[in-house]
Design a protein around this motif. Sequence first.
Motif, PDB file in Angstrom:
ATOM      1  N   ILE A   1      32.618  44.498  24.194  1.00  0.00           N
ATOM      2  CA  ILE A   1      34.030  44.372  23.817  1.00  0.00           C
ATOM      3  C   ILE A   1      34.377  42.905  23.588  1.00  0.00           C
ATOM      4  O   ILE A   1      35.100  42.562  22.645  1.00  0.00           O
ATOM      5  CB  ILE A   1      34.929  45.012  24.893  1.00  0.00           C
ATOM      6  N   GLY A   2      33.858  42.029  24.445  1.00  0.00           N
ATOM      7  CA  GLY A   2      34.088  40.594  24.268  1.00  0.00           C
ATOM      8  C   GLY A   2      33.473  40.079  22.978  1.00  0.00           C
ATOM      9  O   GLY A   2      34.057  39.242  22.284  1.00  0.00           O
ATOM     10  N   LEU A   3      32.299  40.577  22.634  1.00  0.00           N
ATOM     11  CA  LEU A   3      31.629  40.185  21.392  1.00  0.00           C
ATOM     12  C   LEU A   3      32.460  40.583  20.179  1.00  0.00           C
ATOM     13  O   LEU A   3      32.682  39.768  19.272  1.00  0.00           O
ATOM     14  CB  LEU A   3      30.251  40.839  21.303  1.00  0.00           C
ATOM     15  N   ILE A   4      32.967  41.798  20.181  1.00  0.00           N
ATOM     16  CA  ILE A   4      33.788  42.258  19.056  1.00  0.00           C
ATOM     17  C   ILE A   4      35.071  41.440  18.955  1.00  0.00           C
ATOM     18  O   ILE A   4      35.465  40.994  17.874  1.00  0.00           O
ATOM     19  CB  ILE A   4      34.093  43.762  19.196  1.00  0.00           C
ATOM     20  N   GLY A   5      35.726  41.225  20.094  1.00  0.00           N
ATOM     21  CA  GLY A   5      36.959  40.442  20.091  1.00  0.00           C
ATOM     22  C   GLY A   5      36.744  39.012  19.627  1.00  0.00           C
ATOM     23  O   GLY A   5      37.529  38.469  18.841  1.00  0.00           O
ATOM     24  N   ALA A   6      35.669  38.384  20.113  1.00  0.00           N
ATOM     25  CA  ALA A   6      35.369  37.012  19.710  1.00  0.00           C
ATOM     26  C   ALA A   6      35.010  36.946  18.228  1.00  0.00           C
ATOM     27  O   ALA A   6      35.412  36.012  17.526  1.00  0.00           O
ATOM     28  CB  ALA A   6      34.232  36.446  20.560  1.00  0.00           C
ATOM     29  N   ALA A   7      34.257  37.937  17.737  1.00  0.00           N
ATOM     30  CA  ALA A   7      33.897  37.952  16.324  1.00  0.00           C
ATOM     31  C   ALA A   7      35.142  38.072  15.444  1.00  0.00           C
ATOM     32  O   ALA A   7      35.280  37.360  14.451  1.00  0.00           O
ATOM     33  CB  ALA A   7      32.925  39.099  16.034  1.00  0.00           C
ATOM     34  N   VAL A   8      36.050  38.952  15.819  1.00  0.00           N
ATOM     35  CA  VAL A   8      37.288  39.117  15.052  1.00  0.00           C
ATOM     36  C   VAL A   8      38.083  37.810  15.067  1.00  0.00           C
ATOM     37  O   VAL A   8      38.583  37.362  14.038  1.00  0.00           O
ATOM     38  CB  VAL A   8      38.127  40.288  15.608  1.00  0.00           C
ATOM     39  N   TYR A   9      38.185  37.193  16.238  1.00  0.00           N
ATOM     40  CA  TYR A   9      38.943  35.941  16.350  1.00  0.00           C
ATOM     41  C   TYR A   9      38.324  34.837  15.495  1.00  0.00           C
ATOM     42  O   TYR A   9      39.006  34.207  14.681  1.00  0.00           O
ATOM     43  CB  TYR A   9      39.014  35.490  17.810  1.00  0.00           C
ATOM     44  N   PHE A  10      37.024  34.578  15.687  1.00  0.00           N
ATOM     45  CA  PHE A  10      36.376  33.473  14.979  1.00  0.00           C
ATOM     46  C   PHE A  10      36.329  33.706  13.473  1.00  0.00           C
ATOM     47  O   PHE A  10      36.543  32.787  12.680  1.00  0.00           O
ATOM     48  CB  PHE A  10      34.961  33.231  15.515  1.00  0.00           C
ATOM     49  N   ILE A  11      36.045  34.935  13.053  1.00  0.00           N
ATOM     50  CA  ILE A  11      35.947  35.218  11.622  1.00  0.00           C
ATOM     51  C   ILE A  11      37.328  35.169  10.967  1.00  0.00           C
ATOM     52  O   ILE A  11      37.475  34.691   9.841  1.00  0.00           O
ATOM     53  CB  ILE A  11      35.234  36.565  11.387  1.00  0.00           C
ATOM     54  N   SER A  12      38.356  35.624  11.667  1.00  0.00           N
ATOM     55  CA  SER A  12      39.690  35.596  11.074  1.00  0.00           C
ATOM     56  C   SER A  12      40.225  34.175  10.915  1.00  0.00           C
ATOM     57  O   SER A  12      41.095  33.936  10.084  1.00  0.00           O
ATOM     58  CB  SER A  12      40.661  36.431  11.911  1.00  0.00           C
TER      59      SER A  12
ATOM     60  N   TRP B   1      30.707  30.333   5.218  1.00  0.00           N
ATOM     61  CA  TRP B   1      29.773  29.751   6.184  1.00  0.00           C
ATOM     62  C   TRP B   1      30.437  29.494   7.529  1.00  0.00           C
ATOM     63  O   TRP B   1      29.790  29.572   8.570  1.00  0.00           O
ATOM     64  CB  TRP B   1      29.113  28.497   5.635  1.00  0.00           C
ATOM     65  N   LEU B   2      31.730  29.206   7.523  1.00  0.00           N
ATOM     66  CA  LEU B   2      32.441  29.098   8.796  1.00  0.00           C
ATOM     67  C   LEU B   2      32.568  30.475   9.447  1.00  0.00           C
ATOM     68  O   LEU B   2      32.570  30.594  10.672  1.00  0.00           O
ATOM     69  CB  LEU B   2      33.812  28.461   8.604  1.00  0.00           C
ATOM     70  N   GLY B   3      32.635  31.522   8.645  1.00  0.00           N
ATOM     71  CA  GLY B   3      32.618  32.886   9.174  1.00  0.00           C
ATOM     72  C   GLY B   3      31.284  33.220   9.807  1.00  0.00           C
ATOM     73  O   GLY B   3      31.225  33.854  10.866  1.00  0.00           O
ATOM     74  N   VAL B   4      30.185  32.789   9.165  1.00  0.00           N
ATOM     75  CA  VAL B   4      28.847  33.000   9.733  1.00  0.00           C
ATOM     76  C   VAL B   4      28.726  32.236  11.053  1.00  0.00           C
ATOM     77  O   VAL B   4      28.215  32.754  12.046  1.00  0.00           O
ATOM     78  CB  VAL B   4      27.753  32.561   8.732  1.00  0.00           C
ATOM     79  N   LEU B   5      29.210  30.995  11.071  1.00  0.00           N
ATOM     80  CA  LEU B   5      29.203  30.206  12.294  1.00  0.00           C
ATOM     81  C   LEU B   5      30.052  30.890  13.371  1.00  0.00           C
ATOM     82  O   LEU B   5      29.676  30.914  14.544  1.00  0.00           O
ATOM     83  CB  LEU B   5      29.716  28.790  12.023  1.00  0.00           C
ATOM     84  N   GLY B   6      31.174  31.454  12.977  1.00  0.00           N
ATOM     85  CA  GLY B   6      32.014  32.189  13.915  1.00  0.00           C
ATOM     86  C   GLY B   6      31.305  33.383  14.513  1.00  0.00           C
ATOM     87  O   GLY B   6      31.457  33.680  15.699  1.00  0.00           O
ATOM     88  N   LEU B   7      30.529  34.091  13.709  1.00  0.00           N
ATOM     89  CA  LEU B   7      29.757  35.225  14.217  1.00  0.00           C
ATOM     90  C   LEU B   7      28.718  34.760  15.229  1.00  0.00           C
ATOM     91  O   LEU B   7      28.529  35.387  16.276  1.00  0.00           O
ATOM     92  CB  LEU B   7      29.089  35.969  13.061  1.00  0.00           C
TER      93      LEU B   7
ATOM     94  N   ALA C   1      30.438  33.991  18.391  1.00  0.00           N
ATOM     95  CA  ALA C   1      30.825  35.217  19.081  1.00  0.00           C
ATOM     96  C   ALA C   1      29.668  35.777  19.899  1.00  0.00           C
ATOM     97  O   ALA C   1      29.887  36.365  20.963  1.00  0.00           O
ATOM     98  CB  ALA C   1      31.315  36.252  18.077  1.00  0.00           C
ATOM     99  N   ILE C   2      28.450  35.587  19.421  1.00  0.00           N
ATOM    100  CA  ILE C   2      27.281  36.093  20.142  1.00  0.00           C
ATOM    101  C   ILE C   2      27.068  35.324  21.441  1.00  0.00           C
ATOM    102  O   ILE C   2      26.684  35.893  22.453  1.00  0.00           O
ATOM    103  CB  ILE C   2      26.030  36.029  19.243  1.00  0.00           C
ATOM    104  N   VAL C   3      27.346  34.022  21.439  1.00  0.00           N
ATOM    105  CA  VAL C   3      27.080  33.192  22.618  1.00  0.00           C
ATOM    106  C   VAL C   3      28.357  32.804  23.366  1.00  0.00           C
ATOM    107  O   VAL C   3      28.371  31.842  24.116  1.00  0.00           O
ATOM    108  CB  VAL C   3      26.263  31.931  22.244  1.00  0.00           C
ATOM    109  N   TRP C   4      29.453  33.568  23.200  1.00  0.00           N
ATOM    110  CA  TRP C   4      30.714  33.200  23.839  1.00  0.00           C
ATOM    111  C   TRP C   4      30.632  33.085  25.354  1.00  0.00           C
ATOM    112  O   TRP C   4      31.335  32.255  25.932  1.00  0.00           O
ATOM    113  CB  TRP C   4      31.842  34.149  23.432  1.00  0.00           C
ATOM    114  N   PRO C   5      29.780  33.846  26.050  1.00  0.00           N
ATOM    115  CA  PRO C   5      29.726  33.656  27.502  1.00  0.00           C
ATOM    116  C   PRO C   5      29.253  32.253  27.890  1.00  0.00           C
ATOM    117  O   PRO C   5      29.690  31.705  28.900  1.00  0.00           O
ATOM    118  CB  PRO C   5      28.744  34.716  27.990  1.00  0.00           C
TER     119      PRO C   5
END
Length: 62
Positions: free
Chosen positions: A19-30, A36-42, A45-49
């Motif tokens: 759930i944290g991964l999905i939330g972080a991905a939505v936040y960073f990508i939006s 490329w900033l979207g790719v970086l955001g993804l 999101a994978i390493v947010w912990p």
Amino acid sequence: MGCSHNGNGAGTAGAVYGIGLIGAAVYFISHAATFWLGVLGLLKAIVWPAFLVYGVLNYIGM
């Protein structure tokens, strides 16, 4: 016979991380201005912990 450990607690941690991964991905990508900033955001999101633990340790002065 030893200890019987079935690993039932791992499902909860995985769900919270997912759930944290999905939330972080939505936040960073939006908030990304380019593809490329979207790719970086993804990737972020994978390493947010790791960012969370670093921030907490930095806050408490370790």
